[in-house]
Design a protein around this motif. Sequence first.
Motif, mmCIF file in Angstrom:
data_model
loop_
_atom_site.group_PDB
_atom_site.id
_atom_site.type_symbol
_atom_site.label_atom_id
_atom_site.label_comp_id
_atom_site.label_asym_id
_atom_site.label_seq_id
_atom_site.Cartn_x
_atom_site.Cartn_y
_atom_site.Cartn_z
ATOM 1 N N PHE A 48 21.379 6.023 -63.939
ATOM 2 C CA PHE A 48 21.160 5.087 -65.037
ATOM 3 C C PHE A 48 20.753 3.711 -64.528
ATOM 4 O O PHE A 48 21.180 3.270 -63.462
ATOM 5 C CB PHE A 48 22.443 4.934 -65.877
ATOM 6 C CG PHE A 48 22.854 6.193 -66.575
ATOM 7 C CD1 PHE A 48 22.405 6.475 -67.857
ATOM 8 C CD2 PHE A 48 23.672 7.113 -65.943
ATOM 9 C CE1 PHE A 48 22.760 7.654 -68.484
ATOM 10 C CE2 PHE A 48 24.036 8.297 -66.561
ATOM 11 C CZ PHE A 48 23.578 8.560 -67.845
ATOM 12 N N ILE A 49 19.909 3.049 -65.329
ATOM 13 C CA ILE A 49 19.660 1.609 -65.193
ATOM 14 C C ILE A 49 20.357 0.954 -66.382
ATOM 15 O O ILE A 49 20.065 1.278 -67.537
ATOM 16 C CB ILE A 49 18.161 1.286 -65.223
ATOM 17 C CG1 ILE A 49 17.432 1.989 -64.082
ATOM 18 C CG2 ILE A 49 17.938 -0.222 -65.160
ATOM 19 C CD1 ILE A 49 15.916 1.881 -64.169
ATOM 20 N N LEU A 50 21.274 0.060 -66.109
ATOM 21 C CA LEU A 50 22.020 -0.618 -67.156
ATOM 22 C C LEU A 50 21.504 -2.038 -67.327
ATOM 23 O O LEU A 50 21.333 -2.765 -66.341
ATOM 24 C CB LEU A 50 23.508 -0.674 -66.826
ATOM 25 C CG LEU A 50 24.286 0.636 -66.834
ATOM 26 C CD1 LEU A 50 25.699 0.408 -66.316
ATOM 27 C CD2 LEU A 50 24.357 1.199 -68.250
ATOM 28 N N LYS A 51 21.251 -2.425 -68.570
ATOM 29 C CA LYS A 51 20.903 -3.813 -68.882
ATOM 30 C C LYS A 51 21.895 -4.315 -69.930
ATOM 31 O O LYS A 51 21.962 -3.767 -71.034
ATOM 32 C CB LYS A 51 19.469 -3.918 -69.401
ATOM 33 C CG LYS A 51 18.405 -3.731 -68.338
ATOM 34 C CD LYS A 51 17.025 -4.043 -68.894
ATOM 35 C CE LYS A 51 15.961 -3.942 -67.810
ATOM 36 N NZ LYS A 51 14.610 -4.277 -68.336
ATOM 37 N N ILE A 52 22.641 -5.333 -69.546
ATOM 38 C CA ILE A 52 23.708 -5.860 -70.401
ATOM 39 C C ILE A 52 23.611 -7.377 -70.389
ATOM 40 O O ILE A 52 23.288 -7.982 -69.356
ATOM 41 C CB ILE A 52 25.094 -5.399 -69.888
ATOM 42 C CG1 ILE A 52 25.168 -3.861 -69.882
ATOM 43 C CG2 ILE A 52 26.222 -5.971 -70.743
ATOM 44 C CD1 ILE A 52 26.429 -3.295 -69.262
ATOM 45 N N GLU A 53 23.903 -7.989 -71.527
ATOM 46 C CA GLU A 53 23.845 -9.451 -71.594
ATOM 47 C C GLU A 53 24.833 -10.066 -70.611
ATOM 48 O O GLU A 53 25.925 -9.544 -70.391
ATOM 49 C CB GLU A 53 24.129 -9.916 -73.017
ATOM 50 C CG GLU A 53 23.053 -9.457 -73.991
ATOM 51 C CD GLU A 53 23.173 -10.111 -75.344
ATOM 52 O OE1 GLU A 53 23.201 -11.358 -75.408
ATOM 53 O OE2 GLU A 53 23.237 -9.384 -76.344
#
Length: 774
Positions: A264-269
């Motif tokens: 997975f590639i995670l993008k979170i604020e």
Amino acid sequence: VRLAGLRPDVEMDFQVTQRLLGAVIEKHPGYLPAYIARAELFLDVYEDQYAKKWFLRALRRNPRYPPALYGLARQLAFRFRNPEAVKRCREALLANPNLFPAKEFIARVRMGDGEYAEARKLLRSVLSVNPRRKEARGLRAVIDYLEGNRKGFEKGMAELLREDARFGRPYRELAAVLEEHRRFLEATRWARRACEVDPADFRNHEVLGRNLLHLAREAEAREALERSRDLDPFAHYLGNPLRENMIEVLSHLEDFVESRTEHFILKIEARENAVLSRYYGRFLEHSYSVLTKEYGFEPEGPILTEVFHRHEDFAARTIGLPGIGALGACFGKVITLDSPSARPPGAFCWASTAHHELTHVMSLQLSKYRVPRWFTEGLSVFAEREFADWWGRDMDRRLFDALRNGEIPPVSTFNREFRGRDVVFAYYLAGRMCEFLRDEFGFPKILDMLRAYAKNRRTPEVLKEVLGLDPAEYDRRFAAWAEKRVGGLRIVPRWSERTVKRMRARLGKNPKDLEARVTLAWAWYQRGDLVDARADLGRALRLAPEDPRLTLLRGELAHRDGREDRAEAWYRRFFETGSDDMFARLHLASILEKRGEYEEALAQYEAARACFPEYIGPGNAWLHLVRLRRGAGDLEGAMRDLEGFVRLANTDLPHRMELAAYYESRGDWKSLAGILTQVVEIQPLGRKEALAVHVRLARALRRLAEAERAALEYEVALALGIPGDEEPGVRVELGEVYYLLGRREDARREARAALERDPELESARALLRKVEQP
């Protein structure tokens, strides 16, 4: 008006056009084409609410005016309310059967539902009157493509392009339908083709941009969306909010923090990354391992997962418009999710949502993105319950009612249900259908169905090829399976409007139809129409004075009137017939409680629960039993009932915290860790309450020798911000866990950090001495 109608072809000032139309309407208020032109002007500049106002003004003058009805359909579609839009189109067609755009509109909707036969039928009716109509011929070519007839598609498009070399609309229509079917790579191809044929049409670039965004090709998506805005002649007035929202959220995504796991590639604020990246990365990998084993399939990755702090940003990233009720969305290799903080605490379980969306990755990719919506949604709902029993969506009451009303949607048109107002029930029902498939045929057959869809088979073909059933037989078998699951509930069905209409028609033919009388009496009571309820009750009593259903209704009417003595008498008389009903038991229990007859009240609550064990709505028996047992000093019995309740109430936080306090007081660390893990899977963020949960969970996990998980919870507590006087002790506890894990440098760091904050803390000194020993 004729001058105003030139708007798509010549650039005119919006205000000038408004004045032209306003002058016409002022002098000729009965001239309805001016109202329609004004409404369409507002649609052009994306002011759909003002458009709606002018369409409705036209309808006030002529309720059957076809252009206004069709215009309202377009406005409703702008708000993704397609079922209502189709209804308006059908009303328009009643007034003008040759209103071709209305037929084409319905055909597009049915193509999105995968109902190609009905779409073809509508287009044939258009072409039988006007064989040269380009729009209908283009849609017919699109259906050829969707059904696998590529030669027919290419031939149809070649003919259209010979007549009009800039007629790229069918390519855009095809891309839009493929997008709805989640076939985004194909959609991108045909949107590009539309841009090549007619590069000046801003709509082509918008569809291209949306589909590139679904594929996580965000730089290309932004370029296409901005190109659409540049070409849109009305963008300088307001701009398409869907397009503008997507452009804005793309800018917002640049500030997200990116991290990676194996798959997975995670993008979170940034504000939530320190906490959520720990949870989502770990959970998604676990979910991935479970699903790949179950499906026997490794999806193409890596899978981009974006988590949004604001629901409006999630909605903009997903469909471009705020207000959607979804919590997550999947585009095959891209997952978008609401953060736990995007909704009020206890509104949803982030872990079940993530597992749901990851299941979509499996079903979409295994079927080569050809799985119908009812099946992919059903598999994801089914996967929730299979993963954790407390994640279930319990709408058995709705299923019971649908069975009694004869309103289970047929599988052949089930996709339509995901457009309507009752979409939550559609999700639940689809999950039950997948449970039925697993029970009756085995999970391998579900995988065979996905592989069959990958060959571009339609649902009737898949059912026949894999299960040996035609759609009608499938519907009958599912109804029989569902009846076994919920048919034993002892409650009165909630009668639908269609049933009421049917019963009234039966009474028109036979006023002595007892079933119709009883059904209507109950239907009026359920709607609060007590006058008609009593009238039909009286007529039914003359036909069958001892009918238990009428006895029960008399009890309910007396209870509503506050005549508890009469209600009790009727309830007891009803039970003496051997009949049962959950609400009658609940009402009788409340009457007995008021009189202080607690033992019998307890028995009635237990009997009510037996009538419908999964009911957790208002006044449910579970919480009444918890209260009464606690009052009687039976704390263990109360907590057993509370455990049963929270297994059904899948996002309830307060009662889980109550159980946590009970387990902690008893030193039941395993149960404490289990219930606090559920709390974290519902709401890991927050301030004081969340901090306490993470530290308490960490301490329980330490006692259970689950050091890695304990370390995670301590880290999260510190990331959230432990109050200053508590922080040194928590750091020491974390350091002790690191030491157990063999992470001596991390343990030394935490011991020193604790001593910086509290130089006299002996536990920190002891940890440091232990770590620094050879």
